[in-house]
Write a protein that holds these residues in place. Structure first.
Motif, PDB file in Angstrom:
ATOM      1  N   PHE A  60      -6.758  43.338  -6.649  1.00 54.33           N
ATOM      2  CA  PHE A  60      -6.917  42.305  -5.491  1.00 54.33           C
ATOM      3  C   PHE A  60      -8.674  42.402  -4.987  1.00 54.33           C
ATOM      4  N   GLY A  61      -9.036  43.348  -4.906  1.00 57.13           N
ATOM      5  CA  GLY A  61     -10.543  43.983  -4.355  1.00 57.13           C
ATOM      6  C   GLY A  61     -11.622  43.577  -5.409  1.00 57.13           C
ATOM      7  N   ILE A  62     -11.570  43.831  -6.717  1.00 54.50           N
ATOM      8  CA  ILE A  62     -12.428  44.349  -7.685  1.00 54.50           C
ATOM      9  C   ILE A  62     -12.012  42.536  -7.911  1.00 54.50           C
ATOM     10  N   LEU A  63     -11.349  41.941  -8.368  1.00 56.69           N
ATOM     11  CA  LEU A  63     -11.066  41.075  -8.587  1.00 56.69           C
ATOM     12  C   LEU A  63     -11.488  39.690  -7.602  1.00 56.69           C
ATOM     13  N   LEU A  64     -11.530  39.589  -6.608  1.00 59.78           N
ATOM     14  CA  LEU A  64     -12.303  38.078  -5.234  1.00 59.78           C
ATOM     15  C   LEU A  64     -13.312  39.092  -5.519  1.00 59.78           C
ATOM     16  N   LEU A  65     -14.061  40.474  -6.074  1.00 62.77           N
ATOM     17  CA  LEU A  65     -15.673  40.101  -5.500  1.00 62.77           C
ATOM     18  C   LEU A  65     -16.305  39.845  -6.330  1.00 62.77           C
ATOM     19  N   VAL A  66     -15.460  40.253  -8.083  1.00 59.84           N
ATOM     20  CA  VAL A  66     -15.822  39.111  -9.192  1.00 59.84           C
ATOM     21  C   VAL A  66     -15.945  37.944  -8.838  1.00 59.84           C
ATOM     22  N   LEU A  67     -15.047  37.284  -8.197  1.00 59.19           N
ATOM     23  CA  LEU A  67     -14.849  35.679  -8.506  1.00 59.19           C
ATOM     24  C   LEU A  67     -15.959  35.244  -7.603  1.00 59.19           C
ATOM     25  N   PHE A  68     -16.555  36.244  -6.126  1.00 58.02           N
ATOM     26  CA  PHE A  68     -17.113  35.549  -5.173  1.00 58.02           C
ATOM     27  C   PHE A  68     -18.889  35.999  -6.029  1.00 58.02           C
ATOM     28  N   LEU A  69     -18.694  37.198  -6.610  1.00 57.59           N
ATOM     29  CA  LEU A  69     -20.304  36.589  -7.143  1.00 57.59           C
ATOM     30  C   LEU A  69     -20.286  36.343  -8.483  1.00 57.59           C
ATOM     31  N   VAL A  70     -19.415  36.090  -9.725  1.00 57.33           N
ATOM     32  CA  VAL A  70     -19.910  35.421 -10.682  1.00 57.33           C
ATOM     33  C   VAL A  70     -20.699  33.676 -10.140  1.00 57.33           C
ATOM     34  N   PRO A  71     -22.003  33.326 -10.787  1.00 55.52           N
ATOM     35  CA  PRO A  71     -22.296  32.496 -10.088  1.00 55.52           C
ATOM     36  C   PRO A  71     -20.896  31.411 -10.540  1.00 55.52           C
ATOM     37  N   VAL A  72     -22.205  30.255  -9.398  1.00 54.48           N
ATOM     38  CA  VAL A  72     -20.555  29.168  -9.348  1.00 54.48           C
ATOM     39  C   VAL A  72     -21.527  28.161 -10.769  1.00 54.48           C
ATOM     40  N   ALA A  73     -20.559  27.206 -11.034  1.00 54.17           N
ATOM     41  CA  ALA A  73     -20.417  25.937 -12.559  1.00 54.17           C
ATOM     42  C   ALA A  73     -21.554  25.261 -11.863  1.00 54.17           C
ATOM     43  N   PRO A  74     -21.830  24.777 -12.244  1.00 50.80           N
ATOM     44  CA  PRO A  74     -22.183  23.343 -11.565  1.00 50.80           C
ATOM     45  C   PRO A  74     -21.323  21.631 -11.127  1.00 50.80           C
TER      46      PRO A  74
END
Length: 115
Positions: A60-74
């Motif tokens: 969960f921690g790794i997936l949430l970290l990836v979710l928040f670190l991935v640049p947000v699409a426009p």
């Protein structure tokens, strides 16, 4: 062997993480937790499921970290879609790990009772 269900589940979760290279680590971790718990198969099922839930926390921690670190699409649709996909992946990892750990817990409790 201890009478503390959560300690047995934690030992099973650590076993799951240490044996993650095997592919069946949730079953092995659940079996360790179920063996330590002893008792009936329902006790093994319960401690195995708890062990699986504990072992899922790093995923969960790794997936949430990836979710928040991935640049947000426009585009908002891409962000919402990506978030939903991430939540689906988290749910599948949780279900997979808990189910296999519960099966392992039943096996471990059975082995403890028979040996």
């Amino acid at each position: 062997m201890t009478d503390n269900t959560y300690l047995n589940a934690l030992i099973g979760a650590v076993t799951t993480l240490l044996l993650s290279f095997t592919g069946i680590s949730p079953v092995l971790g659940g079996a360790v937790a179920g063996y330590l718990e002893g008792g009936e198969t329902s006790d093994g099922l319960r401690v195995g499921a708890i062990s699986g839930a504990m072992a899922s926390l790093p995923a969960f921690g790794i997936l949430l970290l990836v979710l928040f670190l991935v640049p947000v699409a426009p585009e908002p649709g891409a962000v919402i879609g990506g978030g939903l996909v991430a939540l689906l992946i988290i749910a599948l990892v949780f279900a997979y790990t808990m189910a296999l750990s519960a099966i392992g817990g039943v096996i471990g409790a059975y082995v403890n009772r028979e040996l």
